[in-house]
Design a protein around this motif. Structure first.
Motif, PDB file in Angstrom:
ATOM      1  N   VAL A   1       0.841  -1.203   0.000  1.00 10.17           N
ATOM      2  CA  VAL A   1       0.000   0.000   0.000  1.00 10.17           C
ATOM      3  C   VAL A   1       0.877   1.254   0.000  1.00 10.17           C
ATOM      4  O   VAL A   1       0.575   2.228  -0.697  1.00 10.17           O
ATOM      5  CB  VAL A   1      -0.996  -0.020   1.182  1.00 10.17           C
TER       6      VAL A   1
ATOM      7  N   ALA B   1      -5.492   5.522   4.724  1.00 16.63           N
ATOM      8  CA  ALA B   1      -5.381   4.541   5.798  1.00 16.63           C
ATOM      9  C   ALA B   1      -6.229   5.028   6.967  1.00 16.63           C
ATOM     10  O   ALA B   1      -5.998   6.109   7.496  1.00 16.63           O
ATOM     11  CB  ALA B   1      -3.929   4.380   6.229  1.00 16.63           C
TER      12      ALA B   1
ATOM     13  N   TYR C   1      -8.071   0.232   4.771  1.00 14.20           N
ATOM     14  CA  TYR C   1      -7.766   1.121   3.650  1.00 14.20           C
ATOM     15  C   TYR C   1      -9.015   1.435   2.834  1.00 14.20           C
ATOM     16  O   TYR C   1      -9.875   0.585   2.637  1.00 14.20           O
ATOM     17  CB  TYR C   1      -6.737   0.471   2.724  1.00 14.20           C
TER      18      TYR C   1
END
Length: 175
Positions: free
Chosen positions: A42, A54, A59
């Motif tokens: 990520v 986040a 996410y």
């Protein structure tokens, strides 16, 4: 186990379809890798320009919104956190983030992305479960929230409700 490029593409595809946050742990289980590998994937996606947010619940992909955005200055005790968040949600607001001013780092921003009363309850329970210090505790309860809302009437209702509860930080506090 799939390779990193395919895994990143699959993470992005899942986030594009998701209505709710997806945790790094659930991605890790799906791909048979550690949570830290997913966190790294990520981070690489974000560094490449993907607008991934986040949150405490996982996410999300940042989406364009037609909603109005404002910042509210508030002050309250840690015990009033749930009341503050519920008040904003109940009056048509969505909590985007919390912002405090830190003496060393300047502005610290914590993503909230709370839309429903259930989101608020989950956030508050998680804070209690983790026994963490809220950002607002670093600044004697004074902080900003970025909120989204549909109309100026909603913003007025939110401010009025927070003011009635003594949570909205107003001129009288520092005159």
């Amino acid at each position: 186990m799939i390779d990193g490029e395919k895994r990143k593409a699959d993470i992005l595809a899942a986030l594009q379809q998701a209505e709710k946050p997806i945790s790094a742990t659930s991605f890790a289980k799906k791909f048979g890798v550690s949570r830290q590998i997913v966190v790294g994937d990520v981070a690489l996606l974000r560094a490449s320009g993907e607008r991934i947010i986040a949150t405490a619940r996982g996410y999300l992909l940042e989406r364009e919104s037609e909603k109005l955005i404002s910042k509210l200055a508030v002050q309250h005790t840690p015990e009033q956190t749930a009341e503050e968040l519920h008040t904003i949600i109940e009056h048509g607001g969505e909590m985007i983030d919390v912002v405090v001013e830190h003496p060393l780092y300047g502005e610290l921003v914590g993503g909230l992305h709370l839309v429903t009363a259930q989101d608020v309850d989950t956030f508050v329970k998680e804070a209690e479960h983790l026994n963490v210090t809220l950002l607002s505790e670093l600044t004697a309860g004074i902080h900003l929230h970025t909120i989204a809302y549909e109309s100026l009437a909603d913003l007025t209702k939110i401010k009025q409700a927070l003011s009635e509860k003594g949570i909205l930080y107003e001129e009288k506090h520092h005159s």
